[in-house]
Scaffold this active site. Sequence first.
Site, PDB file in Angstrom:
ATOM      1  N   GLY A  89       0.836  -1.191   0.000  1.00  0.00           N
ATOM      2  CA  GLY A  89       0.000   0.000   0.000  1.00  0.00           C
ATOM      3  C   GLY A  89       0.870   1.241   0.000  1.00  0.00           C
ATOM      4  O   GLY A  89       2.045   1.205  -0.381  1.00  0.00           O
ATOM      5  N   ARG A  90       0.314   2.352   0.454  1.00  0.00           N
ATOM      6  CA  ARG A  90       1.085   3.595   0.496  1.00  0.00           C
ATOM      7  C   ARG A  90       1.873   3.752   1.783  1.00  0.00           C
ATOM      8  O   ARG A  90       2.797   4.571   1.853  1.00  0.00           O
ATOM      9  CB  ARG A  90       0.169   4.796   0.274  1.00  0.00           C
ATOM     10  CG  ARG A  90      -0.181   4.965  -1.191  1.00  0.00           C
ATOM     11  CD  ARG A  90      -0.807   6.286  -1.487  1.00  0.00           C
ATOM     12  NE  ARG A  90      -2.189   6.323  -1.033  1.00  0.00           N
ATOM     13  CZ  ARG A  90      -2.731   7.316  -0.349  1.00  0.00           C
ATOM     14  NH1 ARG A  90      -2.034   8.359  -0.012  1.00  0.00           N
ATOM     15  NH2 ARG A  90      -3.990   7.259   0.006  1.00  0.00           N
ATOM     16  N   GLU A  93       5.940   3.738   1.853  1.00  0.00           N
ATOM     17  CA  GLU A  93       6.727   4.856   1.320  1.00  0.00           C
ATOM     18  C   GLU A  93       7.070   5.890   2.387  1.00  0.00           C
ATOM     19  O   GLU A  93       8.064   6.599   2.260  1.00  0.00           O
ATOM     20  CB  GLU A  93       6.011   5.523   0.147  1.00  0.00           C
ATOM     21  CG  GLU A  93       4.829   6.388   0.522  1.00  0.00           C
ATOM     22  CD  GLU A  93       4.118   6.983  -0.679  1.00  0.00           C
ATOM     23  OE1 GLU A  93       3.360   7.953  -0.471  1.00  0.00           O
ATOM     24  OE2 GLU A  93       4.293   6.493  -1.793  1.00  0.00           O
ATOM     25  N   CYS A 119       4.138  -6.444  -2.232  1.00  0.00           N
ATOM     26  CA  CYS A 119       3.796  -5.271  -3.025  1.00  0.00           C
ATOM     27  C   CYS A 119       4.799  -4.137  -2.821  1.00  0.00           C
ATOM     28  O   CYS A 119       5.938  -4.220  -3.248  1.00  0.00           O
ATOM     29  CB  CYS A 119       2.361  -4.854  -2.710  1.00  0.00           C
ATOM     30  SG  CYS A 119       1.646  -3.775  -3.950  1.00  0.00           S
ATOM     31  N   TYR A 139       5.685  -5.197  -6.318  1.00  0.00           N
ATOM     32  CA  TYR A 139       4.910  -4.537  -7.356  1.00  0.00           C
ATOM     33  C   TYR A 139       5.928  -3.994  -8.369  1.00  0.00           C
ATOM     34  O   TYR A 139       6.981  -3.485  -7.982  1.00  0.00           O
ATOM     35  CB  TYR A 139       4.053  -3.410  -6.755  1.00  0.00           C
ATOM     36  CG  TYR A 139       3.136  -2.800  -7.773  1.00  0.00           C
ATOM     37  CD1 TYR A 139       2.025  -3.508  -8.233  1.00  0.00           C
ATOM     38  CD2 TYR A 139       3.400  -1.545  -8.314  1.00  0.00           C
ATOM     39  CE1 TYR A 139       1.199  -2.970  -9.205  1.00  0.00           C
ATOM     40  CE2 TYR A 139       2.577  -1.002  -9.279  1.00  0.00           C
ATOM     41  CZ  TYR A 139       1.473  -1.724  -9.727  1.00  0.00           C
ATOM     42  OH  TYR A 139       0.659  -1.197 -10.686  1.00  0.00           O
TER      43      TYR A 139
END
Length: 195
Positions: A89-90, A93, A119, A139
């Site tokens: 997911g985010r 990051e 991912c 990903y």
Amino acid sequence: MAAKRILMLVGDFVEDYEVMVPFQMLLMVGHEVHAVCPGKTAGQTVKTAVHDFEGDQTYTEKPGHNFLLNADFDAVDPAAYDALVIPGGRAPEYIRLNDRVLEIVRHFAAAAKPIAAVCHGQQVLVAAGVLGGKRCTAYPAVKPDILMAGGTWQDFNATFSDAVEDGNLVTAPAWPAHPEWMRKFLGLLGSTIQP
């Protein structure tokens, strides 16, 4: 099989399936899982995001659920855990900017404890500097990061349904790989899974 203590590192906008499904699967087979988030404590939640593959150039994102944290990040002693899970997911990051997150990840890598990342979760492994010489996947947008970190990229088909195991590390490109990713991770944990 002896139950293992597993640490899960999450943050707001973690991918919904990549946090909820592994969390529930690991509990289902008898392991203890502590989900933690920098800056949050047990009883608080993180928002999730549902990423889907609908024919666009990249994934789409929709609101997910509120995921309940069951342990305090500040109280984490990585030596007290047998394994680590990093959903995508985010969240990866920005949680990778937290020095304590990187310290925790380095502990698991140095001790060769099982690590499962999916991912974008591999962004945390890149930031921690633990992918040198490791074969892994993620990903596709994370491929340049993995290569620059000294990892070896494993390409798969467009279904994102495969996982890579290299020593103590199990990686997968996205949530469609849950069956293979979790099977390999549970194998590293010593869980007995019927084919």
